[in-house]
Design an enzyme around this catalytic site. Structure first.
Site, mmCIF file in Angstrom:
data_model
loop_
_atom_site.group_PDB
_atom_site.id
_atom_site.type_symbol
_atom_site.label_atom_id
_atom_site.label_comp_id
_atom_site.label_asym_id
_atom_site.label_seq_id
_atom_site.Cartn_x
_atom_site.Cartn_y
_atom_site.Cartn_z
ATOM 1 N N LYS A 12 1.179 -1.313 -0.183
ATOM 2 C CA LYS A 12 0.119 -0.157 0.333
ATOM 3 C C LYS A 12 1.115 1.155 -0.072
ATOM 4 O O LYS A 12 0.213 1.818 -0.392
ATOM 5 C CB LYS A 12 -0.696 -0.247 1.201
ATOM 6 C CG LYS A 12 -1.912 -1.145 1.183
ATOM 7 C CD LYS A 12 -3.275 -1.499 2.112
ATOM 8 C CE LYS A 12 -4.329 -2.202 2.177
ATOM 9 N NZ LYS A 12 -3.811 -2.648 3.025
ATOM 10 N N GLN A 23 -4.775 -1.479 9.409
ATOM 11 C CA GLN A 23 -4.455 -2.043 9.113
ATOM 12 C C GLN A 23 -4.674 -3.691 10.393
ATOM 13 O O GLN A 23 -4.860 -3.765 12.019
ATOM 14 C CB GLN A 23 -3.206 -2.668 8.463
ATOM 15 C CG GLN A 23 -2.727 -3.659 8.131
ATOM 16 C CD GLN A 23 -3.645 -4.229 6.635
ATOM 17 O OE1 GLN A 23 -3.079 -3.276 5.815
ATOM 18 N NE2 GLN A 23 -4.363 -5.127 6.157
ATOM 19 N N ASP A 45 -11.204 2.891 4.065
ATOM 20 C CA ASP A 45 -11.514 0.816 4.013
ATOM 21 C C ASP A 45 -12.765 1.455 4.394
ATOM 22 O O ASP A 45 -13.161 -0.560 3.714
ATOM 23 C CB ASP A 45 -10.551 0.432 5.228
ATOM 24 C CG ASP A 45 -9.867 -0.400 5.208
ATOM 25 O OD1 ASP A 45 -8.836 -0.879 3.839
ATOM 26 O OD2 ASP A 45 -8.809 -0.392 5.912
#
Ligand code: NDP
Length: 297
Positions: free
Chosen positions: A55, A99, A122
């Site tokens: 990422k 994450q 997200d």
């Protein structure tokens, strides 16, 4: 090997990333700053470290600004929430991604719901999940958003098709079902308590597997001519010590390809789309925060 067309997620993701990079340059000209994406990684889970590294590379390649905040595994909840709060308040930050999975002592839901929904790239915040459920503009979870793009490129109009989604997680299965519904598909959601799963799967024009069980979906679960989207990423045990196990999806690819018209391979199908959609979400968030019209990607 069967006759199904493999759906090339790698190529689709590369094309999307190109468009994101161009739109990102355009944003910088208008807003006089780059879009900003910040990733928070707690602990040293090796798979998470690989995803976060990918990422980080992708965000810089897309002309965005940002950083990875690497915190030790024993970080307290207060410290993690403190960092999220700081990123929420920073005007140069458009997207925040924590994450997952987090170490067991941290409350994932609490952490995710602390992220400003406008920066929740997200799409896991309850506000974004709720907006998606009621059909409002939302930041949508990246993996299902990537699946829908692949499906629309493959099938065009999804209206009236029967879609069966196997899996009902908040990250993949549920948002996938919502997105298919928004495209006017007729949607069935299956899960571990579903009875007669092979029979139900065989009625699907679009079959989405998001289970986490290697090659669970067999060839005779697939309707002739169906489009199969395999979200699963599973590593088989290595054939010998020291070797790496093969990566497979939730679908027995060879068998399913005998029946399907098109199918995503693993790797190279859904996987590459996830990061591309994360960049797209960051750009969407950046435009919304600056009061700019979002780009057509
Ligand atoms: P979860 O473990 O959160 O959810 C799995 C779902 O599958 C649950 O709803 C569960 O049902 C259902 N399930 C489990 N066993 C069965 C069974 N025997 N029959 C029918 N349904 C079953 O997983 P995720 O949704 O997070 O991920 C699913 C897969 O997708 C994993 O392989 C993961 O690695 C992969 N993934 C890939 C991504 C990518 O970028 N390509 C991103 C995210 C995930 P129940 O709810 O009843 O327990």
């Amino acid at each position: 090997m069967g006759c199904a067309r493999p759906i090339d997620g790698k190529a689709a993701a590369a094309a999307l990333r190109e468009r994101v990079a161009e739109a990102s340059r355009e944003f910088s000209r208008k807003a006089l700053r780059k879009p900003g994406l910040h990733v928070v990684l707690v602990g040293d889970d090796p798979a998470s470290a690989v995803y976060v590294g990918a990422k980080e590379k992708a965000l810089h390649k897309a002309g965005m600004e940002g950083a990875v905040h690497r915190l030790p595994a024993d970080t307290s909840e207060a410290d993690l929430l403190g960092l999220v709060g700081k990123l929420n308040a920073d005007p140069a930050v458009d997207g925040i991604l924590v994450q997952l999975p987090l170490p067991a002592h941290l409350d994932e839901a609490k952490v995710l719901d602390t992220i400003d929904p406008a920066k929740d790239v997200d799409g896991f915040h309850v506000v974004n999940a709720g907006k998606l459920a009621v059909g409002k503009e939302a930041l949508v979870p990246c993996t299902p958003a990537g699946c829908i793009r692949l499906l629309k490129e493959e099938r065009g109009d999804l209206s009236g098709l029967h879609a069966v989604v196997i899996g009902r997680s908040n990250i993949v299965g549920k948002p996938m079902a919502q997105l298919l519904l928004a495209e006017n598909a007729t949607v069935t959601i299956a899960h571990s308590r579903t009875r007669n799963l092979p029979e139900i799967a065989r009625t699907a024009d679009i079959l989405v597997a998001a289970v986490g069980r290697p090659e669970m979906v067999k060839g005779d679960w697939v309707k002739e001519g169906a489009t199969v989207i395999d979200v699963g990423i599973n590593r088989l045990p290595p054939p010998e010590e020291g070797a790496k196990g093969k990566l497979v999806g939730d679908v027995a690819y060879g068998e399913a390809a005998e029946k399907a018209a098109a199918i995503t391979p693993v790797p190279g199908g859904v996987g590459p789309m996830t990061i591309a959609m994360l960049l797209a979400n960051t750009l969407t968030a950046a435009h919304a925060r600056e009061g700019l019209e979002p780009p057509k990607l």
